[in-house]
Design an enzyme around this catalytic site. Structure first.
Site, PDB file in Angstrom:
ATOM      1  N   TYR A 263      38.185  48.464  36.064  1.00  0.00           N
ATOM      2  CA  TYR A 263      37.263  49.055  35.092  1.00  0.00           C
ATOM      3  C   TYR A 263      37.936  50.193  34.322  1.00  0.00           C
ATOM      4  CZ  TYR A 263      33.062  51.280  33.285  1.00  0.00           C
ATOM      5  OH  TYR A 263      32.114  51.819  32.468  1.00  0.00           O
TER       6      TYR A 263
ATOM      7  N   TRP B 297      38.111  52.227  30.016  1.00  0.00           N
ATOM      8  CA  TRP B 297      37.867  52.166  28.569  1.00  0.00           C
ATOM      9  C   TRP B 297      39.059  51.673  27.763  1.00  0.00           C
ATOM     10  CZ3 TRP B 297      34.390  53.976  24.523  1.00  0.00           C
ATOM     11  CH2 TRP B 297      33.051  54.011  24.945  1.00  0.00           C
TER      12      TRP B 297
END
Lengths: 824, 216
Positions: free
Chosen positions: A156, A158
């Site tokens: 996970y 950005w």
């Protein structure tokens, strides 16, 4: 006895010649002059201005002699981000990972060697070939020994925008084609809300378009930002930020509308809109909403007709609200005791909400805490009682603070990206459904510590797999995961940890194999502008050649696939520009179906501007749930009943003790003023102003906010005085889970009893081996609680933390995690 | 360097050039086990003694030899030096990282790969040279600047060598001082001191040459 020079120099050779020859031989190390080849490299074009984009918006880069020397915001950006200048720093940062690296203990003794030593920084530089052989070898070994559930690739983070170089999709694509892996579901932003909202309103809603800003500015009388700071948080976008919320906010201000900000901190939004600031105790929002709802009901201000026509279950919720089911009416007085907002104010809010066209704009923070599922559910229940859902300017919106939700949407195609082997959720590639098995995303630490343990999730029961290898790209879990020290312990369980990144983040430092990836400015890609608006399509053209030995994630994974025998499937015979062209061409077909003719690819790619798509009047006048309100049968919601479910039979059947079948106030594990809480201060972990989570922490932007070189700790003057603290002090913030240093900033813009330390500060323990070691910089997730929100969503509790603060009087501790040259 | 040997060092000969090149190479990457072993062998001892006899006292070299003389195995020392290199120069040392790039010490910002890098590209073009494919470093890395300097000295391009030497002396002393403050083992501190001393000797040799060239 040492040999004498004269005895050792070969006869006929002078001493001078001997030394020269010996040094030049390479026996004692090579001379640096061997690093040159004859023939000058061709000069690069003197100067170019190139348009590209990033999470902080589109920008033009000035490239001189193959170097980016300046960037300026795209001229069509209505409100460039203050974070944009950090981009240049990150490209040329001393924190760049330059070469493939392997942790010495792992290299010399194999997987699982000295796992407690991760983070000490003892790496060995290796060649790309060796690194890729090691990675491929490890994937094969773990698959052979442990099957697909031996590899965790939830990865996970950005990352960077771009449809091809989506490193997480590429990782999952590789592993989907080579034996499978353990994936994750959900995200850290809306982990609780996105699971419960399908039961309440029939979709995850948190990433859906709310009522458009022009409608809000015109028709809303009272704008309520509840745990939401759009002025700060709309600086970024998951795609290329369009900053479309800012004209809306400006219009709201210009129209002189009433604004209320409910937040423990007087936010940027509150200041910009000159809003009324109400500061409840953190984590008490559900109680506060219940108190308001109770007043609405008692004073008959609620909309009975709306509740009857558009919702179900209010009749089952009402006994709880009135205290008929368990003896405690959820009155304003009751709520006031919990949330610390006077009862008179709660009643006043109820009356004002009911009397005026009110938009309840809810932030994600409310659900990033223990029992977070209840917050959005109760907010929608409150909005239902007000009866304005589906009316212009009324109801609720869940993304006004995120990626410019409410920015009118253009008519145009949606770009597809590289497939990861699973069924993607349109517009939310991180919610793709690939993988052999899945865990809720924030349960990764629990998984590592408890292999084989059953867990409940959203009506199902799973078993945590026994993961041996974790592969992480485009993310920094040693920033975003809660309970850092529990995480340090858990990470020692892994036999192998592989990371791609371009910076020496705290996560990269803890890896066994580190591969240097390019930034999105060192490769070509394609992306859209505006997460909700999709107003433009942008050619993300390469600005400079890859730095040092960095490689594109696509090329790295293609090489690994080659070693695993699946290169053809992975690449489909395509190079970088082939893929980009294919995405564009697919979008052209979509656009044609909407009677929009896009230029041919070469014209698009060679243009000096982004390709614009029209924003129709309908988009500017979009009202969320208007269709549902107009015809709740034809445009029924996706719930079991087709209506807003204030009581959920599906959730009732699950029988979870921590998630009842209607919105309920439940004491979080710890909170300010809580009955069992041991520490006196709540730790607010909101988003920073000059970072995107941990991205850009290692840049010169830090100079604009760091206090005493550390992450700032915002504290109310009364709390500071009680502790004899002054502005600029280095403080230790601590609880049972961990301890950090921070730099104190005293301000009346935060309520008493709360300190704010933004999430995303880089983890910098004194002793990387020792869980609980003092973090010198100020990574607030040393303090947060690592449990799931409830058995329903198992979301993260990033806003559940209490602690205390004291002046730090220990020896001076220089910060080690940032690689700034001493002369910088 | 001792006064008695300074005169000899003013004629910056092939030994000094090779030593400069060798020191630069040490700064480009951690030393391999093989290199460490060679340096610690009897042949390595002979070599360093010969360097001493040729060039006189060099505190930087002495500091490096002290580390080579440590009472530990070649493998253990090589590992320690490699870790030291990573911490000092590769970004893992946090604020104590010593940048080996001219861009960090010159120009209008402290970012890597800035004006100094571009200027060195121009220098390379003038010399008809390029950084070899496979070397990922920008040309303002200390190893590359020193390596180019050694190349220019070998071919006798005194003007270009002087210009590059002047350029390097504007920033190498700062890098030297930065390393001296944080290198606890002392090896790379010694290497930088030695390299800086070579630049100073080169300057002295250039001064002598220039004064000899003045019309009477």
């Amino acid at each position: 006895m040492h040999a004498r020079v004269e005895e050792c120099v070969p006869s006929g050779l002078s001493r001078r010649s001997f030394v020269s020859a010996a040094l030049a031989s390479g026996t004692f190390g090579f001379g640096a002059s061997s690093l040159f080849s004859p023939g000058a490299r061709a000069a690069t074009p003197a100067r170019r201005d190139i348009l590209t984009g990033c999470h902080w918006g589109a920008f033009r880069a000035q490239v001189v002699d193959g170097r980016i020397v300046a960037i300026r915001p795209w001229e069509k950006d209505p409100r460039p981000s203050a974070q944009l200048p950090g981009v240049l720093d990150s490209v040329y940062s001393p924190t760049r990972i330059k070469y493939p690296m392997v942790r010495r203990a792992w290299l010399e003794h194999g997987p699982g060697a000295d796992t407690a030593g991760r983070g000490e920084g003892d790496f060995v530089r290796v060649s790309w070939d060796q690194a890729l052989d090691l990675v491929a070898g490890e994937i094969k070994r773990v698959h052979a020994a442990h099957g697909p559930t031996g590899i965790f690739a939830g990865s996970y983070g950005w990352k960077s925008p771009g449809k091809l170089h989506n490193c997480q999709s590429l990782l999952r694509r590789l592993l989907s084609q080579n034996g499978g892996f353990v994936n994750t579901s959900g995200d850290y932003s809306t982990g609780a809300a996105q699971v419960i909202l399908p039961y309440v309103v029939g979709s995850i809603e948190v990433y859906e378009q709310p009522t458009a800003w022009p409608v809000v500015a015109k028709s809303t009388d009272l704008m309520v930002f509840w745990g939401a700071d759009p002025v700060n948080n709309n600086q970024i976008g998951y795609l290329i930020a369009d900053h479309g919320a800012y004209p809306g906010l400006a219009a709201l201000k210009k129209a002189g509308k009433q604004v209320i900000c409910i937040d423990p901190v007087r936010t940027e939004t509150c200041t910009m809109l000159d809003a009324e600031w109400i500061a409840p105790r953190p984590q008490t929002d559900v109680a506060m909403m219940l108190g308001i709802a109770h007043t609405l009901y008692i004073e008959k201000l609620h909309d009975e007709k709306f509740l009857a026509a558009y919702t179900t279950g209010f009749d089952k919720f009402l006994p709880y609200l009135l205290g008929q089911s368990e003896g405690t009416p959820k009155s304003a007085e009751w709520a006031s005791q919990i949330c610390d907002v006077p009862a008179a104010k709660l009643k006043d809010l109820a009356r004002r909400f009911a009397k005026q066209r009110t938009m309840l704009a809810c932030g994600y923070s409310l659900q990033r805490q223990h029992h977070g599922e209840q917050a959005h559910w109760m907010l929608i229940t409150l909005a239902s009682m007000l009866g304005q859902i589906g009316l212009p300017g009324g109801g609720y919106g869940l993304s006004y603070h995120y990626a410019s939700g409410g920015s009118p949407a253009a008519t145009g195609p949606v770009l597809a990206g590289i497939g990861d082997g699973g069924a993607a959720t349109v517009g939310a590639d991180w919610l793709s459904k690939s993988g052999s098995s899945t865990i809720p995303v924030s349960r990764v630490v629990e998984m590592l510590l408890n292999p084989g343990k059953p867990f409940d999730f959203n009506g199902t029961r799973g078993v945590y797999p026994d993961v041996k290898l974790a592969y992480w790209v485009g993310g920094n879990p040693f920033a975003h995961q809660q309970d850092r020290n529990q995480m340090v312990r858990a990470w020692q369980k892994l036999e192998t940890f592989i990371v791609h990144d371009f910076q020496w983040t705290a996560t990269a430092r803890r890896a066994d194999i580190v591969l240097p990836a390019t930034t999105s400015y060192e490769r070509n890609d394609i992306e859209q502008v505006g997460d909700y608006s999709f107003t433009h399509m942008l050619a993300m053209k390469k600005l400079i050649e890859p730095m040092f030995e960095a490689r594109n994630d696509y090329d790295i994974f293609a090489e690994i696939a080659d070693r695993l025998g699946t290169k053809a499937a992975f690449t489909q015979g395509r190079m970088e520009m082939d893929w980009i062209r294919s995405f564009y061409e697919a979008a052209r077909v979509q656009a044609r179906a909407k009677s929009i003719e896009m230029p041919i690819f070469d014209a698009f790619w060679n243009s000096d501007d982004a390709l614009a798509f029209p924003v129709e009047v309908a988009a500017e006048t979009y009202v969320s749930h208007a269709d549902f309100r107009a015809d709740p049968l034809l445009d029924a919601l996706g719930t079991a009943s087709g209506r807003i479910e204030i009581f959920s039979s599906d959730i009732e059947k699950m029988g979870y003790d921590d998630c009842p079948p209607h919105p309920t106030w439940m004491e979080p594990a710890e909170r300010l003023g809580g009955p069992t809480t041991r520490y006196p201060l709540h730790v607010d972990t909101s988003h920073p102003k000059f970072r995107l989570h941990s991205q850009l922490c290692g840049t010169s932007l830090r100079a604009s906010y760091a206090v005493a070189g550390r992450e700032p700790c915002l504290m109310n003057p009364a709390d500071a005085a009680r502790r004899r603290l002054v502005d600029g002090d280095i403080v230790r913030v601590f609880n049972d889970r961990g301890q950090i240093l921070a730099g104190l900033r005293i301000s009346a813009d935060i309520r008493p009893g709360v300190v704010r330390i933004n999430e995303g500060g880089w983890f910098d323990p004194i002793d990387a081996r020792e869980p609980g070691s003092l973090c010198r910089y100020g990574d607030v997730n040393n303090l947060t609680l690592g449990i799931g929100t409830s058995k329903l969503a198992q979301g993260n509790c990033g806003h559940t933390a209490v602690a205390d603060v004291e002046k730090y009087t220990g020896k001076s501790l220089p910060i080690d995690v940032f690689n700034a040259p001493r002369n910088a | 360097m001792s006064t008695s040997k300074r005169a000899a060092a003013q004629e910056f000969g092939t030994v000094a050039t090779e030593l400069l090149d060798w020191l630069a190479g040490l700064l480009c990457a951690p030393m391999s086990l093989r290199t460490v072993a060679a340096c610690r062998s009897s042949k390595g001892t002979v070599l360093f003694n010969a360097i001493h006899d040729e060039l006189g006292e060099m505190p930087g070299i002495d500091a490096m030899r002290l580390v080579f003389d440590a009472d530990e195995s070649d493998a253990h020392l090589a590992a320690r030096l490699s870790g030291c290199y990573m911490r000092l120069f590769e970004g893992l040392g946090g604020l104590e990282t010593v940048s080996l790039y001219e861009s960090s010490y010159a120009g209008t910002t402290r970012r890597l790969h800035q004006e100094a890098s571009a200027a060195m590209e121009v220098v390379l073009r003038r010399c008809d040279k390029a950084v070899r494919a496979g070397c990922g470093e920008p040309p303002d890395h200390l190893a590359l600047e020193a390596g180019l300097l050694a190349t220019l000295l070998r071919v006798g391009d005194e003007d270009a060598a002087d210009e590059l030497r002047r350029r390097m002396l504007r920033w190498v002393p700062q890098a030297c001082a930065a390393c001296a403050g944080v290198d606890t083992i002392g090896f790379y501190r010694g290497a930088l001191i030695a390299l800086n001393d070579m630049l100073m000797a080169l300057r002295a040799a250039s001064t002598v040459r220039t004064s000899h060239a003045r019309p009477g």
